[in-house]
Design a protein around this motif. Structure first.
Motif, mmCIF file in Angstrom:
data_model
loop_
_atom_site.group_PDB
_atom_site.id
_atom_site.type_symbol
_atom_site.label_atom_id
_atom_site.label_comp_id
_atom_site.label_asym_id
_atom_site.label_seq_id
_atom_site.Cartn_x
_atom_site.Cartn_y
_atom_site.Cartn_z
ATOM 1 N N UNK A 38 35.836 -19.644 -36.035
ATOM 2 C CA UNK A 38 35.331 -20.802 -35.126
ATOM 3 C C UNK A 38 34.594 -21.763 -35.876
ATOM 4 N N UNK A 39 34.148 -21.464 -37.047
ATOM 5 C CA UNK A 39 33.616 -22.456 -38.126
ATOM 6 C C UNK A 39 34.604 -23.501 -38.402
ATOM 7 N N UNK A 40 35.825 -22.884 -38.926
ATOM 8 C CA UNK A 40 36.798 -23.454 -39.412
ATOM 9 C C UNK A 40 37.276 -24.670 -38.398
ATOM 10 N N UNK A 41 37.466 -24.052 -37.200
ATOM 11 C CA UNK A 41 37.893 -24.892 -35.782
ATOM 12 C C UNK A 41 37.128 -25.935 -35.672
ATOM 13 N N UNK A 42 35.606 -25.774 -35.752
ATOM 14 C CA UNK A 42 34.716 -26.680 -35.668
ATOM 15 C C UNK A 42 34.672 -27.862 -36.614
ATOM 16 N N UNK A 48 32.031 -32.323 -41.278
ATOM 17 C CA UNK A 48 31.299 -31.227 -41.841
ATOM 18 C C UNK A 48 31.995 -29.892 -42.341
ATOM 19 N N UNK A 49 31.568 -29.227 -43.286
ATOM 20 C CA UNK A 49 32.396 -28.139 -43.940
ATOM 21 C C UNK A 49 32.013 -26.892 -42.981
ATOM 22 N N UNK A 50 32.889 -25.864 -43.048
ATOM 23 C CA UNK A 50 32.784 -24.720 -42.401
ATOM 24 C C UNK A 50 31.452 -23.950 -42.778
ATOM 25 N N UNK A 51 30.939 -24.375 -43.916
ATOM 26 C CA UNK A 51 29.584 -23.473 -44.250
ATOM 27 C C UNK A 51 28.698 -24.227 -43.819
ATOM 28 N N UNK A 52 28.680 -25.647 -43.457
ATOM 29 C CA UNK A 52 27.748 -26.169 -42.777
ATOM 30 C C UNK A 52 27.622 -25.748 -41.462
ATOM 31 N N UNK A 53 28.957 -25.939 -40.775
ATOM 32 C CA UNK A 53 28.799 -25.213 -39.447
ATOM 33 C C UNK A 53 28.097 -23.976 -39.058
ATOM 34 N N UNK A 54 28.509 -23.233 -40.095
ATOM 35 C CA UNK A 54 27.912 -21.811 -40.042
ATOM 36 C C UNK A 54 26.506 -21.787 -40.360
ATOM 37 N N UNK A 55 25.882 -22.742 -41.223
ATOM 38 C CA UNK A 55 24.496 -22.768 -41.346
ATOM 39 C C UNK A 55 23.709 -23.309 -39.904
ATOM 40 N N UNK A 56 24.321 -24.199 -39.323
ATOM 41 C CA UNK A 56 23.870 -24.793 -38.099
ATOM 42 C C UNK A 56 23.766 -23.509 -37.162
ATOM 43 N N UNK A 57 24.785 -22.663 -36.972
ATOM 44 C CA UNK A 57 24.966 -21.938 -35.974
ATOM 45 C C UNK A 57 24.128 -20.803 -36.239
#
Length: 147
Positions: A38-42, A48-57
């Motif tokens: 999900x983070x990679x898709x977003x 933003x990087x997938x790590x940034x997406x994960x941090x937000x989630x």
């Protein structure tokens, strides 16, 4: 895109048809989209990087937990709303009711406009699998009845 379904036999637990068995449809899942995917898709649709997406989630999960515990409905824009719901035993008189009658709390999700549209415009097609005696138990965090 059509949603595939299969059928299961279930016993009716209440009403006039109690103890009879009927056939019901359940949505057939074809896999799991985990948090990493999900983070990679977003991140593929943004800057933003997938790590940034994960941090937000992760932050969203923490904040939602805090707000739900405070008794608030959490509105997450077009995604939808989350709120707590309670299940309890009944009491004949208000004076006889106390917190020991509360069985559990659930988080209720009400989808936003685009997800409701997806739900409302869904079409269905039968899967090739024949009737199953019991419905499989969904993994934690998933479920076919969210939308």
């Amino acid at each position: 895109m059509a949603v595939k379904y299969r059928t299961v036999k279930r016993k009716i637990l209440t009403g006039e048809e109690k103890d009879k068995t009927k056939v019901f449809a359940i949505a057939k899942t074809t896999g799991v989209c985990d948090l990493q995917k999900l983070c990679k898709l977003i991140s593929a649709r943004s800057t933003v990087s997938s790590a940034d997406v994960k941090a937000v989630l992760d932050g969203l999960n923490w904040a939602m937990d805090l707000e739900l515990q405070s008794g608030n409905i959490v509105q997450v824009g077009e995604l939808g709303n989350f709120r707590l719901s309670l299940s309890s035993e009944g009491a004949n008189l208000e004076e006889k009711f106390d917190a020991t009658k509360i069985r559990n709390a659930n988080v209720i999700f009400y989808p936003g406009k685009s997800l409701r549209l997806t739900r409302d415009e869904a079409t269905f097609t039968a899967d090739d699998v024949k009737v199953v005696e019991k419905a499989p138990v969904p993994d934690e965090g998933g479920g076919d009845d969210i939308l």
